[in-house]
Design an enzyme around this catalytic site. Structure first.
Site, PDB file in Angstrom:
ATOM      1  CB  SER A 104      35.809  35.604  33.426  1.00  0.00           C
ATOM      2  OG  SER A 104      36.953  34.802  33.616  1.00  0.00           O
ATOM      3  CD  GLU A 105      38.137  35.203  39.033  1.00  0.00           C
ATOM      4  OE1 GLU A 105      37.012  35.048  38.520  1.00  0.00           O
ATOM      5  OE2 GLU A 105      38.729  34.309  39.666  1.00  0.00           O
ATOM      6  CG  ASN A 106      40.180  36.531  32.885  1.00  0.00           C
ATOM      7  OD1 ASN A 106      39.033  36.277  33.235  1.00  0.00           O
ATOM      8  ND2 ASN A 106      40.635  36.226  31.686  1.00  0.00           N
ATOM      9  CB  SER A 115      37.955  42.477  37.143  1.00  0.00           C
ATOM     10  OG  SER A 115      37.336  41.237  37.318  1.00  0.00           O
TER      11      SER A 115
END
Lengths: 239, 217, 239, 217
Positions: free
Chosen positions: B45-47, B87
């Site tokens: 999850s790119e957060n 990320s």
């Protein structure tokens, strides 16, 4: 030791004035500096430039600053979920600059690392590339085109951490880390609000995410609302 | 014709054991529900999370544990949190084996448009431009046509571009298409759909030859 | 899940062959991949290019590879403390490229962050700047000249961590962190040796320094010598 | 004339409470022994530590806890470890308030040479080039002359440069010199040293005017 600890958010942000360029940590409403935002609303400073991945929702986060029309410009990657934002944007009251999320994060980090410019492929060939220098590079055996992007700095960086010590060392929690450690490095003055403020020595030196050298002011938030934007759960009965 | 869940299920067949996978919002998110047995993938999850788990049990949600869609989620054994720069760092460095995204338009050279409609309120590209510029292997999950019935598989995107020549495969309700130098190569067709349907609804260069299977879910 | 765990150093390095470009973590003898080095000595691969901040001492670290004349080229910031190194350098057997320490560290990190080039002030106006592109930038209100430097990648990165899990997540200890997490990100194949190898879930997701996505192989070292280069102590009697 | 420890002690007078300080190898390291009472500074070791403590008690040394000189050291309450990229990141970003370095030569425009002597085995610049290119405030601690008796305070460095126009202050056994646009400005003179001694041993532009104090330790 010179004192970095402030009693309240209002003290910590006392010298943020009209026209300031701010960075605000957080992803959506997760890990946002909610006390600093509340203090800014109370102080009523205007014409702010806010660098933040998102713009909050109507009644929380940066949305509170938007409600009071304190924001002149937003620099973000995604600004949905906010009707007042949309109204101000469409009416021309609010200026918006959209930046790819990874570029935004990396630009903050680069300021903190003293690197004024770097190359990223994000946005090459799109309208984001307008007026930007580009050139091809080869990395891991693959050649492609990259844009030159600049480090981002701010007058003040407002970040939220889980734990902090009085020397400014910070530990973030889970996905509330997001942009916080990056912006912490990019502020001329960095103000951290923490859930737990402890004495030096109480944080394991091995587990610190942001060394205190990057943090100029720190205060303990009274109560963190930590609002959830999308509450998604599995009903207990399904188990 | 496939429904959204069937599109997701078909894409899930592309998963291989040990892959690191980033799933976009919308149909791509559904792919996580159909990971084949015996296959373990790590969802990014790119957060700032590798190893995204399912939604939490009611009452156990944690405001500090969300995904890129801002939904409350959980971690799993082996999860790791990191900041947004790392990320996108791992995304740019090509460490994500498979990226599944939605799109408004895809061109037959792999260009993708999925962030902006002129005249409409623009919410921003979020991480989409970083993802499409860097991912090694991008599959687009989308409807074959827009609400006006116009093909979203084009010879050239009409909407503002998100990234150039990056999409490798498109899965729609009609079929599975590889994007090669020849254009959209029809590899598999959905049950109940004819090649003529696909031809009629595809505006970009379409290649229909060789062995075209029916999608098996 | 595909298996990243190897039983022994020799298995983990089985495909490192003559002429490979290696990165080796560590600062001095602190945090060096001592088992991987021992396995390389045993395997006898030659013509290696070693990117490492230092070159070990005569009888430990990269010094062991130098003794067996397995190294063609060293890329380092400082190469003192090694007589055999000096001999090979002066005799022309060994090629050496010296890079400022911060530039070396950052070049590794940039590869792992997918950034092919960036600007740093280190070395501007010195012989390090020869043939390099330079230009002025302003950062935090100060303008100065910067050199463009490129990301560094390696065929194999050999790193040493304190704890690791079977999915490759790593935690480093104290100053043994140094170049290890940076090089871990820069290897086409990254091989980590750890003091403690645990199951997924045993490391706190919040404390992981290197996420497993960057680590392709991991093994538990049998016994770490962890030699001390400069043993400096306070005599107990002085207290 | 000052001895090495007195040079260090004089430099320690420049420390202010709350400063982040990087001390190089040699005389600079000795500065830590003379931190004035009531002043707390945080010592950075560029191998990845803020908050460097004293040497460990005999038997308590830890191979994983060393400084940039590869000496075993300790942490103190408030210490933080980080990787080498962040370490030089904070150096480049100007977060270190004071850097004390040794040098082979300093020029009257602030140029410094301290890493290489042609014809001798070159061990490398380590972190020196990063430090001098980025530090906001650099004090050089060194002997005024080399072993041949030649001045190390020059109008131009003869040895390969480490960095340009970066040194702000030089402290030698003879005195304290600020580097300004006028050159080496003599601010303080060591006990028992005459202005004539300083003039005789300084090859670069030397400014002797205004109030010149005797160094008080």
């Amino acid at each position: 030791m010179s004192n970095k600890v402030f009693a309240h958010a209002s003290d910590a942000i006392h010298d943020i004035s009209d026209g300031a360029v701010l960075m605000l940590g957080g992803f959506g409403l997760c890990g946002i500096p909610e006390h600093a935002i509340a203090a800014l609303v109370k102080k009523g400073v205007r014409q702010l430039t806010c660098i933040s991945n998102n713009a909050g929702v109507d009644d929380f986060g940066i949305g509170l600053l938007l409600q009071q029309r304190q924001v002149k410009k937003m620099i973000s990657s995604y600004v949905g979920e906010n009707a007042e934002f949309e109204r101000q944007l469409l009416s021309g009251e609010l200026e918006v600059e959209l930046i790819p999320q990874g570029t935004l994060a990396t630009r903050c980090m680069m300021a903190g690392y003293g690197i004024p410019a770097f190359f990223t492929p994000a946005g090459y060939g799109t309208e984001v590339a307008a007026d930007k220098e580009s050139r091809p590079f080869k990395l891991f055996g693959q050649e492609k085109d990259y844009l030159m992007e600049y480090a981002f700095e701010a007058d003040f960086a407002l970040v939220k951490a889980w734990k902090g010590d009085t020397q400014g060392n910070l530990i973030f929690k889970a996905a509330a880390r997001n942009f916080n450690p990056l912006m912490a490095m990019a502020g001329r003055i960095t103000i951290a609000e923490v859930e737990h403020l402890v004495e030096p020595g109480q944080l394991d030196p091995n587990e610190i995410h942001t060394p205190g050298i990057y943090v100029h002011r720190i205060f303990k938030g009274d109560h963190f609302e930590k609002r959830i934007e999308q509450r998604t759960v599995q009903a207990k009965s399904t188990v | 014709m496939l429904d959204k869940n069937q599109i997701a299920k078909r894409i899930a067949q592309e998963l291989r054991d040990g892959m690191y996978v980033n799933l976009g919002i919308g149909i791509p998110t559904l792919v996580a529900n159909y990971i084949p047995e015996g296959v373990q993938v790590v969802l990014q999850s790119e957060n700032g999370l590798l190893g995204m788990g399912p939604f939490p049990m009611e009452g156990e949600e944690d405001a500090d544990v969300i995904n890129a869609g801002k939904q409350t989620i959980t971690t799993i054994p082996g999860s790791a949190f990191f900041d947004s720069a790392m990320s996108f760092g791992m995304i740019r460095a090509g460490k994500i084996d498979l990226t599944v995204l939605g799109a408004m338009e895809v061109a037959d050279n792999g260009d993708i448009a999925n962030w902006k409609i002129p005249g409409k309120m623009v919410k921003g590209m979020g991480g989409a431009m970083d993802l499409v510029a860097s991912a090694q292997n991008i599959i687009v999950a989308m409807q074959h046509t827009n609400r006006a019935g116009e093909s979203k598989l084009l010879s050239q995107c009409t909407l503002p571009i998100t990234g150039l020549r990056c999409v490798r495969k498109v899965v729609t309700e009609l079929g599975v298409f590889d994007i090669t130098t020849r254009g959209f190569e029809l590899r598999e067709i959905a049950p109940g759909v004819t090649v003529e349907d696909v031809i009629a609804k595809t505006a970009g260069r379409l290649v229909v030859d060789g062995d075209i299977k029916t999608i098996v879910l």
